[in-house]
Scaffold this motif. Structure first.
Motif, PDB file in Angstrom:
ATOM      1  N   ALA A 106      18.534  35.201   3.837  1.00 18.67           N
ATOM      2  CA  ALA A 106      17.222  35.578   3.321  1.00 18.67           C
ATOM      3  C   ALA A 106      16.370  35.965   4.515  1.00 18.67           C
ATOM      4  O   ALA A 106      16.190  34.816   5.324  1.00 18.67           O
ATOM      5  CB  ALA A 106      16.646  34.627   2.525  1.00 18.67           C
ATOM      6  N   LYS A 165      19.004  39.389   2.804  1.00 19.98           N
ATOM      7  CA  LYS A 165      18.156  39.721   1.539  1.00 19.98           C
ATOM      8  C   LYS A 165      16.838  40.041   2.204  1.00 19.98           C
ATOM      9  O   LYS A 165      16.283  39.210   2.920  1.00 19.98           O
ATOM     10  CB  LYS A 165      18.088  38.448   0.766  1.00 19.98           C
ATOM     11  CG  LYS A 165      17.129  38.460  -0.529  1.00 19.98           C
ATOM     12  CD  LYS A 165      17.384  37.254  -1.360  1.00 19.98           C
ATOM     13  CE  LYS A 165      16.328  36.265  -0.873  1.00 19.98           C
ATOM     14  NZ  LYS A 165      15.052  36.508  -1.031  1.00 19.98           N
ATOM     15  N   GLY A 213      13.034  40.113   1.187  1.00 19.34           N
ATOM     16  CA  GLY A 213      11.952  39.766   0.076  1.00 19.34           C
ATOM     17  C   GLY A 213      10.697  40.153   0.217  1.00 19.34           C
ATOM     18  O   GLY A 213      10.501  41.312   0.911  1.00 19.34           O
ATOM     19  N   PHE A 248      20.358  43.044  -0.254  1.00 22.21           N
ATOM     20  CA  PHE A 248      19.904  42.701  -1.493  1.00 22.21           C
ATOM     21  C   PHE A 248      18.201  42.923  -1.264  1.00 22.21           C
ATOM     22  O   PHE A 248      17.695  42.095  -0.485  1.00 22.21           O
ATOM     23  CB  PHE A 248      20.330  41.157  -1.399  1.00 22.21           C
ATOM     24  CG  PHE A 248      19.748  40.312  -2.851  1.00 22.21           C
ATOM     25  CD1 PHE A 248      18.735  40.685  -3.586  1.00 22.21           C
ATOM     26  CD2 PHE A 248      20.500  39.001  -2.791  1.00 22.21           C
ATOM     27  CE1 PHE A 248      18.669  39.917  -4.693  1.00 22.21           C
ATOM     28  CE2 PHE A 248      20.065  38.316  -3.703  1.00 22.21           C
ATOM     29  CZ  PHE A 248      19.213  38.795  -4.731  1.00 22.21           C
ATOM     30  N   ASP A 305      14.952  41.843  -2.737  1.00 20.40           N
ATOM     31  CA  ASP A 305      14.458  40.727  -3.554  1.00 20.40           C
ATOM     32  C   ASP A 305      12.976  40.871  -4.242  1.00 20.40           C
ATOM     33  O   ASP A 305      12.448  40.293  -3.624  1.00 20.40           O
ATOM     34  CB  ASP A 305      14.821  39.567  -3.221  1.00 20.40           C
ATOM     35  CG  ASP A 305      14.482  38.222  -4.051  1.00 20.40           C
ATOM     36  OD1 ASP A 305      14.544  38.258  -5.170  1.00 20.40           O
ATOM     37  OD2 ASP A 305      14.251  36.870  -3.608  1.00 20.40           O
ATOM     38  N   LYS A 325      11.875  41.018  -7.394  1.00 20.54           N
ATOM     39  CA  LYS A 325      11.616  40.336  -8.477  1.00 20.54           C
ATOM     40  C   LYS A 325      10.566  41.289  -9.488  1.00 20.54           C
ATOM     41  O   LYS A 325       9.549  40.651  -9.902  1.00 20.54           O
ATOM     42  CB  LYS A 325      10.901  38.998  -8.217  1.00 20.54           C
ATOM     43  CG  LYS A 325      12.078  37.990  -7.590  1.00 20.54           C
ATOM     44  CD  LYS A 325      11.195  36.689  -7.157  1.00 20.54           C
ATOM     45  CE  LYS A 325      12.237  35.743  -6.509  1.00 20.54           C
ATOM     46  NZ  LYS A 325      12.499  35.913  -5.247  1.00 20.54           N
ATOM     47  N   TYR A 329      21.928  45.393  -3.978  1.00 17.25           N
ATOM     48  CA  TYR A 329      21.267  44.295  -5.267  1.00 17.25           C
ATOM     49  C   TYR A 329      19.914  44.542  -5.253  1.00 17.25           C
ATOM     50  O   TYR A 329      19.149  44.770  -4.249  1.00 17.25           O
ATOM     51  CB  TYR A 329      21.707  42.967  -4.851  1.00 17.25           C
ATOM     52  CG  TYR A 329      23.226  42.892  -4.740  1.00 17.25           C
ATOM     53  CD1 TYR A 329      23.974  42.291  -5.778  1.00 17.25           C
ATOM     54  CD2 TYR A 329      23.722  42.834  -3.740  1.00 17.25           C
ATOM     55  CE1 TYR A 329      25.293  42.015  -5.586  1.00 17.25           C
ATOM     56  CE2 TYR A 329      25.275  42.819  -3.499  1.00 17.25           C
ATOM     57  CZ  TYR A 329      26.120  42.321  -4.566  1.00 17.25           C
ATOM     58  OH  TYR A 329      27.231  42.140  -4.248  1.00 17.25           O
ATOM     59  N   THR A 379      16.496  42.594  -7.626  1.00 15.86           N
ATOM     60  CA  THR A 379      16.295  41.587  -8.557  1.00 15.86           C
ATOM     61  C   THR A 379      14.908  41.831  -9.420  1.00 15.86           C
ATOM     62  O   THR A 379      14.066  42.617  -9.136  1.00 15.86           O
ATOM     63  CB  THR A 379      15.906  40.155  -7.870  1.00 15.86           C
ATOM     64  OG1 THR A 379      14.655  40.481  -6.972  1.00 15.86           O
ATOM     65  CG2 THR A 379      16.949  39.591  -7.450  1.00 15.86           C
ATOM     66  N   ILE A 390      16.168  37.003 -12.356  1.00 16.06           N
ATOM     67  CA  ILE A 390      15.717  35.959 -11.898  1.00 16.06           C
ATOM     68  C   ILE A 390      15.606  35.041 -13.552  1.00 16.06           C
ATOM     69  O   ILE A 390      15.039  35.660 -14.569  1.00 16.06           O
ATOM     70  CB  ILE A 390      14.323  35.951 -11.495  1.00 16.06           C
ATOM     71  CG1 ILE A 390      14.295  36.670 -10.204  1.00 16.06           C
ATOM     72  CG2 ILE A 390      13.921  34.601 -11.106  1.00 16.06           C
ATOM     73  CD1 ILE A 390      15.104  36.602  -9.157  1.00 16.06           C
ATOM     74  N   ILE A 394      20.286  35.093 -11.129  1.00 16.20           N
ATOM     75  CA  ILE A 394      19.732  34.377 -10.096  1.00 16.20           C
ATOM     76  C   ILE A 394      19.302  32.849 -10.769  1.00 16.20           C
ATOM     77  O   ILE A 394      18.482  33.045 -11.567  1.00 16.20           O
ATOM     78  CB  ILE A 394      18.738  34.774  -9.226  1.00 16.20           C
ATOM     79  CG1 ILE A 394      18.761  36.242  -8.608  1.00 16.20           C
ATOM     80  CG2 ILE A 394      18.274  33.658  -8.121  1.00 16.20           C
ATOM     81  CD1 ILE A 394      19.964  36.257  -7.641  1.00 16.20           C
ATOM     82  N   VAL A 453      22.461  32.475  -1.642  1.00 19.78           N
ATOM     83  CA  VAL A 453      21.400  33.021  -0.546  1.00 19.78           C
ATOM     84  C   VAL A 453      20.878  31.828   0.145  1.00 19.78           C
ATOM     85  O   VAL A 453      20.688  30.861  -0.437  1.00 19.78           O
ATOM     86  CB  VAL A 453      20.319  33.312  -1.594  1.00 19.78           C
ATOM     87  CG1 VAL A 453      18.815  34.034  -0.724  1.00 19.78           C
ATOM     88  CG2 VAL A 453      20.562  34.567  -2.430  1.00 19.78           C
TER      89      VAL A 453
END
Ligand code: C5P
Length: 235
Positions: free
Chosen positions: A10, A35, A37, A60, A62, A64, A86, A88, A117, A158, A210
């Motif tokens: 991450a 990842k 975010g 990835f 992320d 969300k 990926y 989320t 999630i 997740i 992660v």
């Protein structure tokens, strides 16, 4: 590194220069899974993600996502253009929202695998009940949300590794259970609640993990990453 059982680092850094400085410590030929975010994405935007892809990282994203189906579908369409691997979104957005995202990935040339999630790994049972006022346990809620994600055709979910086994039993062996909330023995728990070691996560059926602060804040991040990969892949 096995792409089947990725260890995602991450990249929870304030800006790209710090993230690149961190990544430059690793051997150039090592294909890392990273990842990105909200913290970094909201600062650096799509250009940083595109640069990661250009340099060969498995990415990835992320973010969300959680909004009405149309908005999430359109957002996914734009994100799919970045070629990330990926993405989320929140299962709590419902089957229609997740289906809209899935359709957007199918229409794209290189659509990302979608991961939903379930319940954040920062939630304890008590905090979850006080916040969401649901009639079922945290575990049952995670399983229910995983089944909705499967119904919408997503690649996986997740959750914490505590729920991985039950998720596989309620969905399938192929349905991915990717788990944050990973800590090495002796690490600080921080704001996470449902934490587990890489070895235990593997034994509980996690398909990928992660890991943020345990690696990024380590004295020797490269050695710690290797330690995590070995523990997760060997069990
Ligand atoms: O530093 P740490 O290992 O706790 O970082 C975990 C990462 O996984 C963070 O980037 C966090 O946003 C993310 N994450 C999580 N729980 C979820 C989904 C994502 O901790 N349910």
């Amino acid at each position: 590194m096995s792409v089947q059982n990725p260890v995602f680092i991450a990249l929870d850094f304030p800006e790209a220069t710090v993230a690149w400085r961190f990544l430059d410590q690793f051997p150039a030929d090592q294909q890392l899974a990273v990842k990105v975010g909200m913290e970094l994405f909201y600062r650096e935007g799509p250009a940083f993600v595109a640069a990661l892809k250009e340099r060969g990282y498995i990415v990835f994203l992320d973010l969300k996502l959680y909004d009405i189906p149309h908005t999430v579908g359109q957002a996914t369409k734009n994100i799919a253009r970045l070629g990330v691997d990926y993405l989320t979104l929140h299962a709590a957005g419902g089957v229609r929202m997740m289906t809209a995202a899935k359709e957007a990935t199918l229409a794209a040339a290189h659509g990302p695998k979608l991961l939903a999630i379930t319940q954040l790994t920062s939630f304890t049972e008590a905090e979850l009940q006080a916040t969401q006022q649901i009639a079922v346990s945290l575990n049952d809620s995670v399983i229910h949300l995983a089944q909705l994600a499967q119904q919408a055709g997503l690649a996986g979910v997740i959750s914490s590794a505590y729920e991985s086994q039950a998720i596989h039993e309620a969905t399938s062996d192929e349905f991915l259970s990717i788990t944050p909330g990973i800590r090495l023995l002796g690490d600080a728990q921080g704001d996470q609640s449902r934490v587990m070691t890489p070895t235990l996560a593997q034994q509980r059926g996690a398909n990928g993990i992660v890991v943020g602060r345990s690696i990024t804040q380590a004295v020797d991040p490269v050695a710690t990453y290797e330690q995590v990969v070995t523990a997760f892949h060997k069990g």
